[in-house]
Design an enzyme around this catalytic site. Structure first.
Site, PDB file in Angstrom:
ATOM      1  N   GLU A 186      37.030  35.273  42.073  1.00  6.23           N
ATOM      2  CA  GLU A 186      36.793  35.683  43.454  1.00  6.23           C
ATOM      3  C   GLU A 186      36.764  37.199  43.569  1.00  6.23           C
ATOM      4  O   GLU A 186      35.959  37.765  44.326  1.00  6.23           O
ATOM      5  CB  GLU A 186      37.875  35.100  44.371  1.00  6.23           C
ATOM      6  CG  GLU A 186      37.832  33.600  44.531  1.00  6.23           C
ATOM      7  CD  GLU A 186      38.513  32.852  43.395  1.00  6.23           C
ATOM      8  OE1 GLU A 186      38.531  31.614  43.433  1.00  6.23           O
ATOM      9  OE2 GLU A 186      39.041  33.515  42.463  1.00  6.23           O
ATOM     10  N   TYR A 187      37.632  37.855  42.828  1.00  5.18           N
ATOM     11  CA  TYR A 187      37.675  39.315  42.897  1.00  5.18           C
ATOM     12  C   TYR A 187      36.377  39.918  42.365  1.00  5.18           C
ATOM     13  O   TYR A 187      35.855  40.892  42.924  1.00  5.18           O
ATOM     14  CB  TYR A 187      38.865  39.855  42.095  1.00  5.18           C
ATOM     15  CG  TYR A 187      39.032  41.364  42.219  1.00  5.18           C
ATOM     16  CD1 TYR A 187      39.734  41.918  43.272  1.00  5.18           C
ATOM     17  CD2 TYR A 187      38.450  42.221  41.283  1.00  5.18           C
ATOM     18  CE1 TYR A 187      39.869  43.295  43.403  1.00  5.18           C
ATOM     19  CE2 TYR A 187      38.579  43.587  41.398  1.00  5.18           C
ATOM     20  CZ  TYR A 187      39.293  44.122  42.458  1.00  5.18           C
ATOM     21  OH  TYR A 187      39.407  45.489  42.583  1.00  5.18           O
TER      22      TYR A 187
END
Length: 416
Positions: free
Chosen positions: A322-323
């Protein structure tokens, strides 16, 4: 198995504190190395002359001189203090009590404005502790001894007894450790039973962390994350120190000798290894228990994964994919640094996740100075401190601090 703790009165009878004036701290400003006494100091040191030896009698106080500053700034020396009425031979004049201190590496560091703590132990040994004003350790000692934050140029004292005795909780034990005071465990036999299987070898930190958690039945990190984290850390510290005592005792029994004499280098290297192991283990243990708290609360996270520029925040939420996904909303990303002690190392966290502007840092250090927390706020770093440790901070800081439960709520809201 619940944790049993001792009391502050087992280690101290009383304490006095004052801000050092030029005449106290600079020998050039006074004829002698003296601090003028007062009624509060008289209550702690008593009314018996304890002067320098004359003839065969030595009635001085034995003392440990301690300087505690910032990061890696600690120094101690053994010595003595002389406490006497300078007007004892002048019966028509009122008493004037003076405290004479030695010149040594600690007192040479003293300067006007520093804070002096004089703590009397049950065996009458005195701790002569000097700290910079407005420092974290100064705040911690004021909290430990229940002293007022407004420190004047005259001594204020606090006797430690039935009326104001305190249990040595996590924060108190932390501060006593900073003073070099090793605590005797109240449940040594139970601890020995838990670590017997390890013999004279340290298990991995993850194994010891797991043992600490499993030995405390009834602790639920989903119900109270803050309490669980402190109880787990305290139990692991007990287990580690008990095992360390066995291993160190065995090594000392072997001796430090070479064919041509004492192995000084070997002794120093061993001593440093003991200190370094303590520091490294504390940090790793904290990360282990934070991870266990997060898992108990069913939170998605990644531990120690890379973000950018080879930086690896301790905890990243919800994870590395996600990052790295530029389409994933930044507002739903969170990072948490973990440092058992803050000191000046907290700035390392600021560069660990560029996408996340407001960062979080969890610490177990009580009473961090207001100067440091003000700088954290200015740099958008939110300090997370287990709820019970909030009491060691000033009221102006407590309103800003976040506890672990509140942090978990933030992360859950972002992940829902």
């Amino acid at each position: 198995m619940a944790i049993r703790r001792g009391l502050l009165s087992e280690h101290f009878e009383g304490v006095a504190v004052k801000r050092l004036a030029a005449v106290d701290a600079n020998p050039e400003s006074s004829n002698q190395h003296e601090v003028t006494g007062s009624e509060p100091l008289l209550r702690i040191l008593g009314s018996e002359d304890r002067k320098f030896p004359k003839g065969e009698t030595d009635n001085r106080f034995s003392a440990t001189y301690i300087w505690l500053g910032g990061e890696q700034e600690a120094l101690s020396e053994e010595g003595f203090l002389s406490w006497y009425d300078s007007r004892r031979n002048q019966p028509k004049r009122s008493a004037e009590w003076r405290l004479y201190y030695q010149s040594n590496a600690v007192t040479e560091l003293m300067k006007p404005g520093d804070v002096l703590f004089l703590a009397r132990k049950p065996d009458s040994h005195i701790l002569f502790i000097v700290t910079p004003d407005e420092s974290t350790i100064r705040n911690q000692l004021l909290w430990l001894f229940g002293l007022d934050e407004q420190i004047g140029m005259k001594f204020e004292s606090q006797e430690i007894g039935d009326g104001n005795d305190a249990e040595l909780d996590f924060a108190a034990r932390y501060i006593l450790d900073e003073l070099g005071i090793e605590l005797e465990e109240k449940e040594a036999d139970k601890l020995d039973g838990l670590i017997e299987k390890f013999g004279l070898k340290f298990p991995t930190t993850s194994v010891l962390s797991g043992l600490a958690r499993s030995s405390l039945l009834g602790v639920n990190a989903a119900d109270d994350p803050d309490e669980a984290l402190l109880l787990w850390m305290e139990r692991e510290e007990q287990l580690f120190r008990r095992l360390e005592r066995r291993i160190v005792a065995e090594r000392i029994a072997q001796g430090f000798t070479l064919v041509d004499g004492a192995d000084v280098d070997g002794f120093i290297a061993f001593s440093l290894s003991v200190q370094n192991r303590r520091k490294a283990r504390a940090g790793a243990a904290l990360e282990n228990h934070i991870a266990a708290v997060l898992e108990a609360n069913q939170i998605r996270f990644a531990h120690g994964v890379e973000t950018e520029n080879r930086n690896k925040p301790d905890f990243l939420f919800p994870g590395q994919p996600e990052y790295r996904d530029t389409t994933f909303p930044t507002a739903r990303l969170t990072m948490l640094g973990s440092k058992s002690t803050v000191k000046d190392r907290w700035r390392q966290v600021l560069s660990e996740a560029v996408r996340i502007e407001e960062k979080h840092l969890l610490t177990l250090e009580p009473g961090v100075s207001e100067n440091q927390t003000d700088e954290m706020r200015a740099k958008l770093l939110q300090l997370v401190v287990p709820r019970k440790l909030h009491q060691t901070y000033r009221l102006t800081q407590q309103a800003w601090l976040m506890d672990l439960s509140a942090f978990i709520t933030v992360v859950i809201d972002r992940q829902s």
